[in-house]
Write a protein that holds these residues in place. Structure first.
Motif, PDB file in Angstrom:
ATOM      1  N   LEU A 119     -25.110 -20.095  26.414  1.00  0.00           N
ATOM      2  CA  LEU A 119     -24.540 -20.119  27.755  1.00  0.00           C
ATOM      3  C   LEU A 119     -23.019 -20.033  27.731  1.00  0.00           C
ATOM      4  CD1 LEU A 119     -26.751 -22.918  29.355  1.00  0.00           C
ATOM      5  CD2 LEU A 119     -27.014 -20.441  29.590  1.00  0.00           C
ATOM      6  N   LEU A 120     -22.410 -20.192  26.548  1.00  0.00           N
ATOM      7  CA  LEU A 120     -20.961 -20.123  26.438  1.00  0.00           C
ATOM      8  C   LEU A 120     -20.555 -18.673  26.181  1.00  0.00           C
ATOM      9  CD1 LEU A 120     -20.402 -23.270  24.199  1.00  0.00           C
ATOM     10  CD2 LEU A 120     -20.005 -23.070  26.643  1.00  0.00           C
ATOM     11  N   LEU A 389     -13.639 -15.118  35.931  1.00  0.00           N
ATOM     12  CA  LEU A 389     -14.239 -16.294  35.287  1.00  0.00           C
ATOM     13  C   LEU A 389     -13.329 -16.826  34.182  1.00  0.00           C
ATOM     14  CD1 LEU A 389     -16.541 -18.263  34.717  1.00  0.00           C
ATOM     15  CD2 LEU A 389     -17.637 -16.475  33.341  1.00  0.00           C
ATOM     16  N   MET A 390     -12.780 -15.943  33.357  1.00  0.00           N
ATOM     17  CA  MET A 390     -11.893 -16.362  32.279  1.00  0.00           C
ATOM     18  C   MET A 390     -10.675 -17.095  32.840  1.00  0.00           C
ATOM     19  SD  MET A 390     -10.093 -13.993  29.327  1.00  0.00           S
ATOM     20  CE  MET A 390     -11.665 -13.305  28.807  1.00  0.00           C
ATOM     21  N   SER A 391     -10.103 -16.560  33.919  1.00  0.00           N
ATOM     22  CA  SER A 391      -8.917 -17.174  34.522  1.00  0.00           C
ATOM     23  C   SER A 391      -9.253 -18.528  35.148  1.00  0.00           C
ATOM     24  CB  SER A 391      -8.321 -16.239  35.577  1.00  0.00           C
ATOM     25  OG  SER A 391      -7.962 -14.994  35.013  1.00  0.00           O
ATOM     26  N   VAL A 392     -10.416 -18.619  35.801  1.00  0.00           N
ATOM     27  CA  VAL A 392     -10.813 -19.874  36.441  1.00  0.00           C
ATOM     28  C   VAL A 392     -11.025 -20.972  35.400  1.00  0.00           C
ATOM     29  CG1 VAL A 392     -12.691 -20.996  37.706  1.00  0.00           C
ATOM     30  CG2 VAL A 392     -11.774 -18.830  38.516  1.00  0.00           C
ATOM     31  N   VAL A 393     -11.697 -20.637  34.293  1.00  0.00           N
ATOM     32  CA  VAL A 393     -11.928 -21.633  33.238  1.00  0.00           C
ATOM     33  C   VAL A 393     -10.598 -22.103  32.648  1.00  0.00           C
ATOM     34  CG1 VAL A 393     -12.913 -22.004  30.946  1.00  0.00           C
ATOM     35  CG2 VAL A 393     -14.246 -20.831  32.695  1.00  0.00           C
ATOM     36  N   ALA A 394      -9.670 -21.166  32.416  1.00  0.00           N
ATOM     37  CA  ALA A 394      -8.364 -21.554  31.881  1.00  0.00           C
ATOM     38  C   ALA A 394      -7.629 -22.469  32.854  1.00  0.00           C
ATOM     39  CB  ALA A 394      -7.533 -20.302  31.594  1.00  0.00           C
ATOM     40  N   GLY A 409     -17.640 -23.180  34.047  1.00  0.00           N
ATOM     41  CA  GLY A 409     -17.777 -21.942  33.280  1.00  0.00           C
ATOM     42  C   GLY A 409     -19.218 -21.604  32.960  1.00  0.00           C
ATOM     43  N   VAL A 410     -19.991 -22.602  32.522  1.00  0.00           N
ATOM     44  CA  VAL A 410     -21.399 -22.358  32.216  1.00  0.00           C
ATOM     45  C   VAL A 410     -22.176 -22.016  33.483  1.00  0.00           C
ATOM     46  CG1 VAL A 410     -23.517 -23.471  31.425  1.00  0.00           C
ATOM     47  CG2 VAL A 410     -21.417 -23.747  30.119  1.00  0.00           C
ATOM     48  N   SER A 413     -21.314 -18.507  34.527  1.00  0.00           N
ATOM     49  CA  SER A 413     -21.927 -17.527  33.628  1.00  0.00           C
ATOM     50  C   SER A 413     -23.399 -17.318  33.983  1.00  0.00           C
ATOM     51  CB  SER A 413     -21.801 -17.990  32.176  1.00  0.00           C
ATOM     52  OG  SER A 413     -20.448 -18.053  31.775  1.00  0.00           O
ATOM     53  N   ILE A 414     -24.101 -18.425  34.270  1.00  0.00           N
ATOM     54  CA  ILE A 414     -25.501 -18.316  34.666  1.00  0.00           C
ATOM     55  C   ILE A 414     -25.628 -17.556  35.987  1.00  0.00           C
ATOM     56  CG2 ILE A 414     -27.530 -19.648  35.366  1.00  0.00           C
ATOM     57  CD1 ILE A 414     -26.609 -21.831  33.449  1.00  0.00           C
ATOM     58  N   ALA A 415     -24.716 -17.847  36.927  1.00  0.00           N
ATOM     59  CA  ALA A 415     -24.758 -17.161  38.222  1.00  0.00           C
ATOM     60  C   ALA A 415     -24.533 -15.660  38.055  1.00  0.00           C
ATOM     61  CB  ALA A 415     -23.712 -17.760  39.159  1.00  0.00           C
TER      62      ALA A 415
END
Length: 558
Positions: A119-120, A389-394, A409-410, A413-415
Motif C-alpha cells: 500500500l506504500l 499525492l506526493m506533495s500532500v504527503v510531504a 497517503g495510504v 493510494s487506495i482511493a
C-alpha cells in the motif's frame, strides 16, 4: 565462513566501522532526549540503543536502517503511559509496551502480513522522505541557534519560536554555524582537495570522518572557552550504564490496558521503518524484504523489553547519517551498539562538553544531502493525481507528523487504485494487415471482420470493476450494428473473482438475449481452472480459442 569473513574484512569492514563511529556519537544525545520526551528516565533511551541494534542486525534486511528511540514513538509512548497506575510506574509500562509491540510484529511476520507494505506507493514514499527531511532539519534549527523552543512539527515550532523570549543565543549560534560551514566545505570541496595528495579511497575515508573531526574540535573549543558557563547548551553528563536483563512485568491487567496503544505503536513502527528502509534502499540500490523487516523490528523490540529499554523503530535522521557515512552492511548496527557502550563508559566526560548545536549541524547536513525535488516534477508530468499525492504527503509530514501523513497517503493510494480499476478498460481491436496481430483501432491501422466484434479486456475482473463490464461492452456494441459474435481477448486478465464470474455470466445472458454469441480467446490456465471450478461450463455456450487469430477466422457454431 572464514572466506566470507575475509571478504567482508576486505570490502566493507572499514566503511561499517567509520559509519558506526559517527552514528554512535549522534545516537547518545538523541537517545537521552527521546527517553525524556517519553516520560522515562534518560538511561532508558541508552538501553534501547544497545541490544535492539544487534537483534535487528540478526534478522532485518536493510543495511541502512538504524533502529532505536525515535521522536514519533516517544510521543506515542508518553500518551500510552499517561494512564499507567502510579504503583506500576512508567518504566515498567514501557517494558510491557515494547514486549507487546515485539510480539505483535512477530505475529504479523508469521502471518505474512507484510503484504500490507504494498500500500506504500512511490509517491507516498518520496513524499514522506521529503517531508521528514525538512521536518528534521527544522527541528534541529532551534538547537543550532540556541533558541529555547521545541516542537514536533512546523506549526508547533513556529508557535514556540513566536512566543520565545529570545530568538537565539549568539555564542551557541557561532558554534552551530561554524560546524555547519565546516561540514558543508568538507562535503563540497575536501574530497577533491585531498585527492591531489593521496589516493581517492583514502580521501573519501577522511571526508567521511569529517563529522567526527568537527565534533572533537568542538569539544576542545568548548572545554578551552568554558562554553557552558556562557550559555552554550552542552550534551551534559551521561547517566551510569547498568541495564537489567530480565522479563518485563507479567501483570495481565497491565498488558490488557496497554494492548490498544501497542497495536497503534506496532503499526506506526512497521510502516514508518519500512518507508525509511525502502526510501534509502532505492538510493543505495539495496533490496528490502518487508517480512524480514517485520521480523527484525520484532526482535529489536523484544530485546528492548528484555534489557530495560523502550519501544524502538527505524530512525530517518540516523539512517540518513548512516547512509551518508558509507554504511555497507547490517554489521554497522552491531558496531554502533559496541561503540555506544564504549563511548558511554570511556567518553562520558569529553562528550559532556560537546555543544548540542554541533550535533544539530551534523544532522542538518546529513538529512539535507538526500533532499531531491526532481521526483515532484516528474510525478506531476506523468500523473497529476500522483504528483498531488506526493506533495500532500510531504506537506502533512511537515505540518502534522508521520502518523497523519502515512495514514492519508495510504488511504489516498487506495482511493486512486479503486478509481482506476472501478471501470474495466476495454479496447476495440482489429487485425494488423498481413499479420496475425490485433491492436487497438484507435492507435493503429487495422482491419475489422464483418459481423464479429473483438474486444480486449485490459483488467482482471474483480469486485471493484465487475459491475461495469456489461455497460462497457454494450457501449461498444451500440456503435457497431449487425454484430453476430463477440470475442473477448482475455490475455491481460490474471484473475476473475466471484463478482467477475457473475459479471461474465450476466454479459453472456445479455448477449444471448440479443442473438449474439460470446467467445473467449487466450484465457490463462489458472483463470480457466477457476472458471471450471465455478460451474462455468454449465451455462457458457460459446467457445474458447487458444489464439485470438483462430477465434476471428472461426465460422463454426458453438
Amino acid at each position: 565462513m572464514l572466506s566470507e569473513i575475509r571478504d567482508y574484512a576486505r570490502s566493507a569492514l572499514r566503511d561499517d566501522l567509520v559509519a558506526a563511529a559517527i552514528v554512535s556519537v549522534l545516537l547518545i544525545p538523541q537517545s537521552l532526549a527521546y527517553a525524556l520526551l517519553a516520560g522515562l528516565p534518560p538511561q532508558v533511551g541508552l538501553y534501547a540503543s544497545l541490544l535492539p541494534l544487534v537483534a535487528y542486525a540478526a534478522l532485518g534486511s536493510s543495511p541502512l536502517l538504524c533502529v532505536g528511540p525515535v521522536a514519533v514513538l516517544a510521543l506515542m509512548i508518553s500518551q500510552a503511559l499517561a494512564h499507567v497506575p502510579a504503583d506500576v510506574g512508567p518504566q515498567a509500562g514501557a517494558l510491557v509496551l515494547a514486549a507487546e509491540v515485539g510480539l505483535l510484529l512477530a505475529a504479523a511476520a508469521w502471518l505474512r502480513l507484510d503484504a500490507l507494505a504494498s500500500l506504500l506507493s512511490v509517491p507516498v514514499l518520496h513524499g514522506f522522505e521529503t517531508g521528514a527531511t525538512l521536518s528534521i532539519a527544522l527541528s534541529q534549527l532551534p538547537l543550532l541557534l540556541g533558541a529555547p523552543v521545541r516542537g514536533s512539527n512546523l506549526p508547533q515550532l513556529v508557535g514556540a519560536w513566536w512566543r520565545a523570549p529570545s530568538a537565539w543565543q549568539p555564542l551557541t549560534a557561532l558554534y552551530g554555524g561554524g560546524a555547519l560551514l565546516a561540514l558543508w566545505l568538507a562535503r563540497r570541496h575536501a574530497g577533491r582537495a585531498l585527492a591531489r595528495w593521496m589516493s581517492v579511497s583514502r580521501a573519501t575515508l577522511l571526508v567521511r570522518l569529517a563529522p567526527l573531526a568537527v565534533l572533537m574540535l568542538a569539544v576542545g573549543a568548548a572545554t578551552l572557552t568554558d562554553a557552558g558557563t556562557h550559555g552554550v547548551a552542552l550534551v551534559g553528563a551521561l547517566p551510569e550504564l547498568a541495564p537489567r536483563i530480565g522479563l518485563p512485568p507479567l501483570a495481565a491487567a497491565l498488558w490488557w490496558q496497554l494492548l490498544p496503544s501497542a497495536l497503534l505503536v506496532a503499526l506506526v513502527t512497521f510502516v514508518s521503518s519500512l518507508v525509511v528502509a525502502e526510501s534509502l534502499g532505492r538510493r543505495q540500490g539495496t533490496r528490502v524484504e518487508p517480512r524480514r523487516e517485520l521480523a527484525g523490528l520484532a526482535a529489536a523490540n523484544l530485546a528492548a523489553a528484555l534489557s530495560s529499554g523502550m519501544p524502538v523503530a527505524g530512525s530517518f535522521s540516523r539512517s540518513v547519517v548512516s547512509l551518508d557515512a558509507g554504511t555497507r552492511t547490517r554489521m554497522a548496527g552491531v558496531f554502533t551498539a559496541l561503540f555506544m557502550a564504549l563511548a558511554i563508559v570511556l567518553l562520558a566526560r569529553p562528550l559532556a562538553a560537546l555543544p548540542a548545536a554541533v550535533l544539530a549541524a551534523t544532522i542538518i547536513i546529513a538529512v539535507l544531502s538526500v533532499l531531491d525535488w526532481r521526483p515532484f516534477r516528474q510525478a506531476w508530468l506523468y500523473s497529476r493525481s500522483e504528483g498531488v499525492l506526493m506533495s500532500v504527503v510531504a506537506a502533512l509530514t511537515l505540518l502534522q507528523g508521520v502518523a497523519w501523513a502515512l495514514g492519508v497517503g495510504v488511504a489516498a493510494s487506495i482511493a486512486l487504485l479503486l478509481q482506476r480499476t472501478a471501470r474495466p478498460h476495454v479496447a476495440l481491436i482489429g487485425r494488423v494487415a498481413g499479420t496475425e496481430h490485433f491492436r487497438n483501432v484507435g492507435r493503429h491501422e487495422v482491419q475489422l471482420t464483418p459481423g464479429v466484434m473483438a474486444l480486449r479486456i485490459d483488467e482482471s475482473l474483480l469486485f471493484t470493476n465487475a459491475r461495469q463490464l456489461v455497460d462497457v461492452v454494450q457501449q461498444q456494441l451500440a456503435q457497431a450494428s449487425g454484430t453476430q459474435r463477440l470475442v473477448l481477448l482475455m490475455s491481460p486478465v490474471n484473475r476473475i473473482d466471484f463478482s467477475g464470474l457473475a459479471a461474465l455470466r450476466a454479459l453472456h445472458d445479455t448477449l444471448a438475449a440479443r442473438g449474439i454469441r460470446l467467445d473467449l480467446s487466450e484465457v490463462k490456465g489458472p483463470v480457466l481452472d477457476a472458471l471450471h471450478a465455478g460451474g462455468w461450463s454449465q451455462w457458457f455456450a460459446g467457445r474458447v480459442f487458444l489464439s485470438h487469430h483462430q477465434a476471428m477466422v472461426d465460422a463454426a457454431g458453438p
